[in-house]
Write a protein that holds these residues in place. Sequence first.
Motif, PDB file in Angstrom:
ATOM      1  N   SER A   1       3.750   3.603  10.302  1.00  0.00           N
ATOM      2  CA  SER A   1       4.770   3.196  10.953  1.00  0.00           C
ATOM      3  C   SER A   1       6.195   3.983  10.502  1.00  0.00           C
ATOM      4  N   LEU A   2       6.146   4.464   9.224  1.00  0.00           N
ATOM      5  CA  LEU A   2       7.407   5.263   8.695  1.00  0.00           C
ATOM      6  C   LEU A   2       7.598   6.555   9.528  1.00  0.00           C
ATOM      7  N   GLY A   3       6.455   7.084   9.867  1.00  0.00           N
ATOM      8  CA  GLY A   3       6.502   8.328  10.858  1.00  0.00           C
ATOM      9  C   GLY A   3       7.071   9.655   9.920  1.00  0.00           C
ATOM     10  N   ALA A   4       8.229   9.942  10.220  1.00  0.00           N
ATOM     11  CA  ALA A   4       8.715  11.383   9.591  1.00  0.00           C
ATOM     12  C   ALA A   4       9.139  10.825   8.124  1.00  0.00           C
ATOM     13  N   ARG A   5       9.376   9.697   7.936  1.00  0.00           N
ATOM     14  CA  ARG A   5       9.742   9.113   6.739  1.00  0.00           C
ATOM     15  C   ARG A   5       8.766   8.869   5.928  1.00  0.00           C
ATOM     16  N   ALA A   6       7.656   9.140   6.216  1.00  0.00           N
ATOM     17  CA  ALA A   6       6.399   8.518   5.362  1.00  0.00           C
ATOM     18  C   ALA A   6       6.526   9.032   3.828  1.00  0.00           C
ATOM     19  N   ASP A   7       7.304   9.962   3.823  1.00  0.00           N
ATOM     20  CA  ASP A   7       7.234  10.789   2.262  1.00  0.00           C
ATOM     21  C   ASP A   7       8.010   9.670   1.445  1.00  0.00           C
ATOM     22  N   LEU A   8       8.512   8.663   1.742  1.00  0.00           N
ATOM     23  CA  LEU A   8       9.230   7.568   1.103  1.00  0.00           C
ATOM     24  C   LEU A   8       8.007   6.970   0.138  1.00  0.00           C
ATOM     25  N   LEU A   9       6.874   6.938   0.484  1.00  0.00           N
ATOM     26  CA  LEU A   9       5.810   6.367   0.045  1.00  0.00           C
ATOM     27  C   LEU A   9       5.190   7.156  -1.148  1.00  0.00           C
ATOM     28  N   ASP A  10       5.742   8.380  -1.274  1.00  0.00           N
ATOM     29  CA  ASP A  10       5.209   9.243  -2.093  1.00  0.00           C
ATOM     30  C   ASP A  10       5.268   8.867  -3.645  1.00  0.00           C
ATOM     31  N   GLY A  11       4.262   8.813  -4.337  1.00  0.00           N
ATOM     32  CA  GLY A  11       4.346   8.358  -5.598  1.00  0.00           C
ATOM     33  C   GLY A  11       3.963   6.888  -5.726  1.00  0.00           C
ATOM     34  N   VAL A  12       3.853   6.184  -4.712  1.00  0.00           N
ATOM     35  CA  VAL A  12       3.536   4.796  -4.566  1.00  0.00           C
ATOM     36  C   VAL A  12       2.201   4.472  -4.728  1.00  0.00           C
ATOM     37  N   GLU A  13       1.619   3.628  -5.531  1.00  0.00           N
ATOM     38  CA  GLU A  13       0.534   3.386  -5.277  1.00  0.00           C
ATOM     39  C   GLU A  13      -0.382   2.837  -4.377  1.00  0.00           C
ATOM     40  N   GLU A  14      -1.264   3.408  -3.750  1.00  0.00           N
ATOM     41  CA  GLU A  14      -1.999   2.864  -2.541  1.00  0.00           C
ATOM     42  C   GLU A  14      -2.188   1.529  -2.576  1.00  0.00           C
ATOM     43  N   GLY A  15      -2.697   0.838  -3.399  1.00  0.00           N
ATOM     44  CA  GLY A  15      -3.174  -0.464  -3.372  1.00  0.00           C
ATOM     45  C   GLY A  15      -2.099  -1.426  -3.756  1.00  0.00           C
ATOM     46  N   PHE A  16      -0.911  -1.220  -3.486  1.00  0.00           N
ATOM     47  CA  PHE A  16       0.199  -2.371  -3.877  1.00  0.00           C
ATOM     48  C   PHE A  16       0.514  -3.178  -2.683  1.00  0.00           C
ATOM     49  N   LEU A  17      -0.016  -2.874  -1.435  1.00  0.00           N
ATOM     50  CA  LEU A  17       0.088  -4.013  -0.351  1.00  0.00           C
ATOM     51  C   LEU A  17      -1.052  -4.949  -0.322  1.00  0.00           C
ATOM     52  N   PRO A  18      -0.756  -6.260  -0.216  1.00  0.00           N
ATOM     53  CA  PRO A  18      -1.746  -7.258  -0.369  1.00  0.00           C
ATOM     54  C   PRO A  18      -2.789  -7.095   0.858  1.00  0.00           C
ATOM     55  N   ALA A  19      -3.921  -7.427   0.646  1.00  0.00           N
ATOM     56  CA  ALA A  19      -4.832  -7.373   1.913  1.00  0.00           C
ATOM     57  C   ALA A  19      -4.300  -8.859   2.558  1.00  0.00           C
ATOM     58  N   SER A  20      -4.774  -9.044   3.779  1.00  0.00           N
ATOM     59  CA  SER A  20      -4.498 -10.044   4.542  1.00  0.00           C
ATOM     60  C   SER A  20      -5.517 -10.549   5.760  1.00  0.00           C
ATOM     61  N   ILE A  21      -5.346 -11.676   6.440  1.00  0.00           N
ATOM     62  CA  ILE A  21      -6.247 -12.085   7.476  1.00  0.00           C
ATOM     63  C   ILE A  21      -5.263 -12.291   8.781  1.00  0.00           C
ATOM     64  N   GLU A  22      -5.410 -11.656   9.616  1.00  0.00           N
ATOM     65  CA  GLU A  22      -4.666 -11.810  10.855  1.00  0.00           C
ATOM     66  C   GLU A  22      -5.233 -12.751  11.754  1.00  0.00           C
TER      67      GLU A  22
END
Lengths: 296, 257
Positions: free
Chosen positions: A102-123
């Motif tokens: 979703s960040l597209g060209a700005r995905a580099d903002l996530l560089d250095g952020v741990e992959e698992g920081f977002l919670p799992a969810s049920i939609e």
Amino acid sequence: MSFVRSLRRAWDGARGKPLIQLVAVGTIALSLLLVGVVELTALNVRRLSAGWGGDVQMTVYLEDGVTPARANKVAAALAKLPGVVGVRTVDAHEAWTRLRRSLGARADLLDGVEEGFLPASIEVSLKPGVAEVLRVHPAFERLRHTAGVEDVELSGNWAARLRDIEHLLSVAGWAVAALVLCACLYIVGSTIRLGVFARRDEIEIWKLVGATNGFVKAPFLVEGGVQGALGTGLAVMLLYGLYRLASPHVEAVLGGWLASGPLGFFSPAQLALAVLLGALLGVAGSAVALGRYVRV
Amino acid sequence: MRNMIQLEAVWKSFSGASALRGVSLTVGEGDAVLLTGPSGAGKTTLLRLVFAAERPDRGELSVAGRSLARLSDASIPYVRRNIGVVFQDFKLLGERTALENVGMPLEILGLGRKDIRARAASALDAVGLGARLEARPASLSGGEQQRVAVARAIVGEPAILLGDEPTGNLDPQRTLELLELFEAIHQRGTTLLLATHDPTVVDFGVEHGWRCARLVDGELLDVDLPPSRPQRHDEETEGFATRESPDDTEVIRVVRA
């Protein structure tokens, strides 16, 4: 062979009035550009809706460290509730992937952020109107306090509204297309009538020497078809230029809302079909104009 | 000898005004017929009926054995391909060369470019313009332009050649040259029907034994009589009158002379 001959005769006729041709093609292009803008907006609203999971009205965020077995158990329990249409588990990795996309060209903002920081969810997808009832129902509070559940978010009827907007755009697209269709028929028809008038002596001579209606009309039909195709082609180029120019700004404004990635454009097959339809539109406009003016 | 053009009691009117009134005329294969009469007598209308630019209101009209009154619109072009037409104003396209103008009837037949060039060049050669193939009408004299128009009319080898005041824009010398050309075409077996009020043409026709028919106010008078001896029909017994306009009187005077 006869088509090539008609093409040559169409070229002979058209090159004598380049300004008229230019105005006709330009007007068709601008008219169709309007249709293109509406259709492109509708296309991206559809993509947006699909990317968000347009039918998801409730998201149950799970606590860190919840096991997949527990997540599945909660999901299964939710699926059995009345008014629930569908349930889908999204693990931390998928949530990360979505955010990055979703960040597209700005995905580099996530560089250095741990992959698992977002919670799992049920939609959870609900039947129409259920979300509004659930919001004030005691079951909603109970769900929030269920073991393993961090939070529950009801997205209200935004998905339905998005679908309404999508529907509205689709209707508007067709309405604009119908209006533009009439305008294009009129433009092509008027140009062809001018051409018929300018070449009335030639038409008279062709008839005198035994030309059929089809032979006399063929170059005008070709001319109309070429006008339609060129007008559509030009509209496509203008639309693409606008898209390239505007999409970074629109994406910047929408930011993380674009779960499905950057703004989309029509596929090459769709563009080819549009040009073909434009050519047919031109031929139709020409045929309507000729029907009244060229008779043996 | 079969009939190439046959009109039987043909009537035609425009906005209530009669252009032709019960005209009957038969032109046999290989005939050369002059249609004389003053301006407004109906000569052009009669020719337009023959090449199916108009339909008769009443009466029977057949060309090369085909009834035009009952002909479908789609069949009209095919009838015209058997008829060459030459007009007073030539009707040439200014942006086309002489060769391209002459090639027009062949283009509609779907012939190849080489064939079209060869046959158009041959037709232009036949009318004495073999050296002006690439000339555009604006660079040709009136006589030459009319020769190009004749070449275009005969390039498809039609059975019938019509002329509507074909010498109207030509000087006497060019008129005679054109008439010699028509006679040569006639000698090859082509049926000629020329509408004219030019005394030179009538003289030439008399000299070469062409038939003559005279139209006055939409009625055909003095059909098939030698133009030098116009016969007057009695109005009460024959049913039509002899009315001479000043123009017509002039034609008859020249013919008699």
